[in-house]
Design an enzyme around this catalytic site. Structure first.
Site, PDB file in Angstrom:
ATOM      1  N   LYS A   1       0.850  -1.200   0.000  1.00 50.71           N
ATOM      2  CA  LYS A   1       0.000   0.000   0.000  1.00 50.71           C
ATOM      3  C   LYS A   1       0.884   1.248   0.000  1.00 50.71           C
ATOM      4  CE  LYS A   1      -4.019   1.770   2.620  1.00 50.71           C
ATOM      5  NZ  LYS A   1      -4.882   1.525   3.813  1.00 50.71           N
TER       6      LYS A   1
ATOM      7  N   SER B   1      -9.826   1.367   2.584  1.00 49.90           N
ATOM      8  CA  SER B   1      -8.941   2.182   1.783  1.00 49.90           C
ATOM      9  C   SER B   1      -7.832   1.389   1.074  1.00 49.90           C
ATOM     10  CB  SER B   1      -8.303   3.252   2.672  1.00 49.90           C
ATOM     11  OG  SER B   1      -7.459   2.672   3.645  1.00 49.90           O
TER      12      SER B   1
ATOM     13  N   SER C   1     -10.119  -1.064   6.747  1.00 46.35           N
ATOM     14  CA  SER C   1      -9.499  -0.872   5.428  1.00 46.35           C
ATOM     15  C   SER C   1      -8.735  -2.057   4.857  1.00 46.35           C
ATOM     16  CB  SER C   1      -8.572   0.332   5.459  1.00 46.35           C
ATOM     17  OG  SER C   1      -9.335   1.493   5.313  1.00 46.35           O
TER      18      SER C   1
HETATM   19  N1  GLN Z   1     -13.495   3.368   5.928  1.00 49.13           N
HETATM   20  C1  GLN Z   1     -12.964   3.792   7.189  1.00 49.13           C
HETATM   21  C2  GLN Z   1     -12.611   5.264   7.148  1.00 49.13           C
HETATM   22  O1  GLN Z   1     -12.880   5.864   6.167  1.00 49.13           O
HETATM   23  C3  GLN Z   1     -11.793   2.964   7.571  1.00 49.13           C
HETATM   24  C4  GLN Z   1     -10.542   3.394   6.945  1.00 49.13           C
HETATM   25  C5  GLN Z   1      -9.380   2.604   7.403  1.00 49.13           C
HETATM   26  O2  GLN Z   1      -9.517   1.556   8.016  1.00 49.13           O
HETATM   27  N2  GLN Z   1      -8.209   3.152   7.145  1.00 49.13           N
HETATM   28  O3  GLN Z   1     -12.089   5.812   8.056  1.00 49.13           O
END
Ligand code: GLN
Length: 475
Positions: A71, A146, A170
């Site tokens: 990532k 994400s 994410s």
């Molecule tokens: N979808 C969640 C957010 O927008 C989780 C994101 C994540 O785990 N980095 O914060």
């Protein structure tokens, strides 16, 4: 092994075994995946390595020279590391994140960097400054976020395995939407050193892989205490490679709050079918309560933005990446931040700054922290009776690109089943449980802190019983 197709049909563990048996050259494996990653038509990669590393990994290295997709937000020496943001455009860090360094040392060379929502804020990958990622099961749909680039790359066979980060879901949610395995470790199991921070009390690195065995093998070489991250701790024992054939004696709790209302009927159907399989394998299944789970989303969307607003203060045009010049210093800061951050990041900085401001701190941030403690207590109570809590990973399957971008609240609802675990610091894994209307569904198991080996073992038994075929996404 003569054809590319047969190489990409191997799991990463399978490929590593062939390398160690001298049946495949690590350089050949790297080339196959390098050309697949270079031909990426899903926008999953933001950068692809030029060639195999020299010298290559030792052929008997535990990870067998099987290349790794990383990532974007993991700092990687000399390689663009932009966390999906304009504000870090062109940033090439002078050092490498500990988990990436650990994996490279264990024999997984860097294949490329993967697209993500900006600073890991999002559930659809549409918040990336580098454009959205397409879901290989249906290119009109999101891969989740994400860590959407990592998930799509593994599902499509552009990478044998990948790592991502999970703050509120994410890793698990994109894994679910792309039909692969994703594991969020216990908080502190993996060093956060070199991970561009979103919410420091929640962020954890973890594997996104084609199967449970690959996740175990990768995780084994990610965990460990690192003196560069004071919140990291020595993992008790080694992560074991799973081999359980059944679930005899395993008690699974199904929380009413996360496995009923608001979950898409097709997802629930797959979830229930998986519970039946688990029962057939000898598990005892009972419904349970996580009474404060309904408030997890509200607590998360105060705590995470509050921490983000502090973490993102460092992006000011002086130290990294983008600078928009102005005559005056504070004007330069604000112009840089206005141009460099996307809408969701700005929304969270404003939310977080507000929640932390004097006069509101106790009412918002303080209350959210109390809720967080209640959620951790709920899990502790549940684990007095159950080995694992199981839920659908995501309330629905992959949705259409663009369908939720205008409604942040609808977007935040994606995380309903995944935020309680990081708030409590607990590990959780998502495995594919089947398809609903042709799209993958994820099944989540969450366990007590440091139960990763046991959790992987149960997930493995279930994976075998489910027999999910991910190959349509690799075509
Ligand atoms: N979808 C969640 C957010 O927008 C989780 C994101 C994540 O785990 N980095 O914060």
């Amino acid at each position: 092994m003569d054809s590319v197709t047969s190489l990409i049909e191997l799991t990463a563990t399978g490929a590593a075994e062939r390398v160690r048996a001298r049946e495949i050259e690590p350089a050949e494996l790297f080339d196959v995946y390098r050309s697949r990653a270079a031909g990426d038509d899903l926008n999953a990669f933001t950068w692809v390595a030029d060639g195999p590393p020299t010298p290559g990994p030792a052929p008997d290295a535990p990870l067998g020279g099987v290349p790794l997709a990383v990532k974007d937000l993991f700092c990687t020496e000399g390689v663009p590391s932009q966390a999906g943001s304009r504000i870090l455009e062109g940033y090439r860090p002078p050092y490498t994140a500990t988990v990436v360094a650990n994996l490279m040392r264990a024999g997984a060379p860097l294949l490329g960097k993967t697209n993500q929502d900006e600073f890991a804020m999002g559930s659809s990958n549409e918040n990336s400054a580098f454009g959205p990622v397409l879901n290989p099961w249906d290119r009109s749909r999101v891969p989740g976020g994400s860590s959407g680039g990592s998930a799509a790359a593994v599902a499509a066979g552009l990478a044998p395995w990948a790592i991502g980060t999970d703050t509120g879901g994410s890793i698990r949610q994109p894994a679910a939407l792309c039909g692969i395995v994703g594991l969020k470790p216990t908080y502190g199991a993996c060093s956060r050193y070199g991970m561009i921070a979103f919410a420091s009390s929640l962020d954890q690195a973890g594997p996104l892989t084609r199967d449970v065995t690959d996740a175990a093998l990768l995780l084994r070489h990610m965990v460990g205490r690192d003196r560069l991250d004071s919140t990291s701790i020595e993992f008790p024992g080694e992560i074991e490679l799973p081999h359980a054939e059944d679930l005899a004696g395993i008690r699974l709790g199904v929380p009413e709050e996360l496995a009923g209302d608001g979950i898409d009927p097709g997802v629930l159907e797959s979830f229930k079918a998986t519970l039946k399989l688990a029962e057939g394998l000898g598990a005892r299944i009972e419904s349970c309560r996580l009474p404060h789970a309904a408030h997890a989303l509200s607590a998360y969307y105060l705590i995470a933005p509050a921490e983000a607003s502090a973490n993102l203060a460092r992006f000011d045009g002086v130290r990294y990446g983008l600078r928009v010049d102005a005559d005056e210093l504070t004007e330069m800061y604000s112009r840089t931040r206005a141009a460099g951050f996307g809408a969701e990041v700005k929304r969270r900085i404003m939310l977080g700054t507000y929640a932390l401001s004097s006069g509101y701190y106790d009412a918002y941030y303080g209350t959210a922290q109390k809720v967080r403690t209640k959620i951790a207590d709920d899990f502790a109570d549940a684990f007095a009776t159950f080995d694992f809590i199981v839920t659908p990973t995501s309330p629905w399957t992959a949705f259409k690109l663009g369908s939720k971008v205008a409604d942040p609240y609808a977007m935040y609802l994606n995380d309903i089943c995944t935020v309680p675990m990081p708030l409590a610091g607990l590990p959780a894994i998502s495995i594919p449980s089947g398809l609903s209307a042709g799209l993958p569904v994820g099944f989540q198991l969450a366990g007590p802190a440091f139960s990763e080996s046991r959790m992987l073992s149960s997930a493995y038994a279930l994976e075998r019983a489910i027999g999910f075929d991910g190959s349509p996404a690799r075509r």
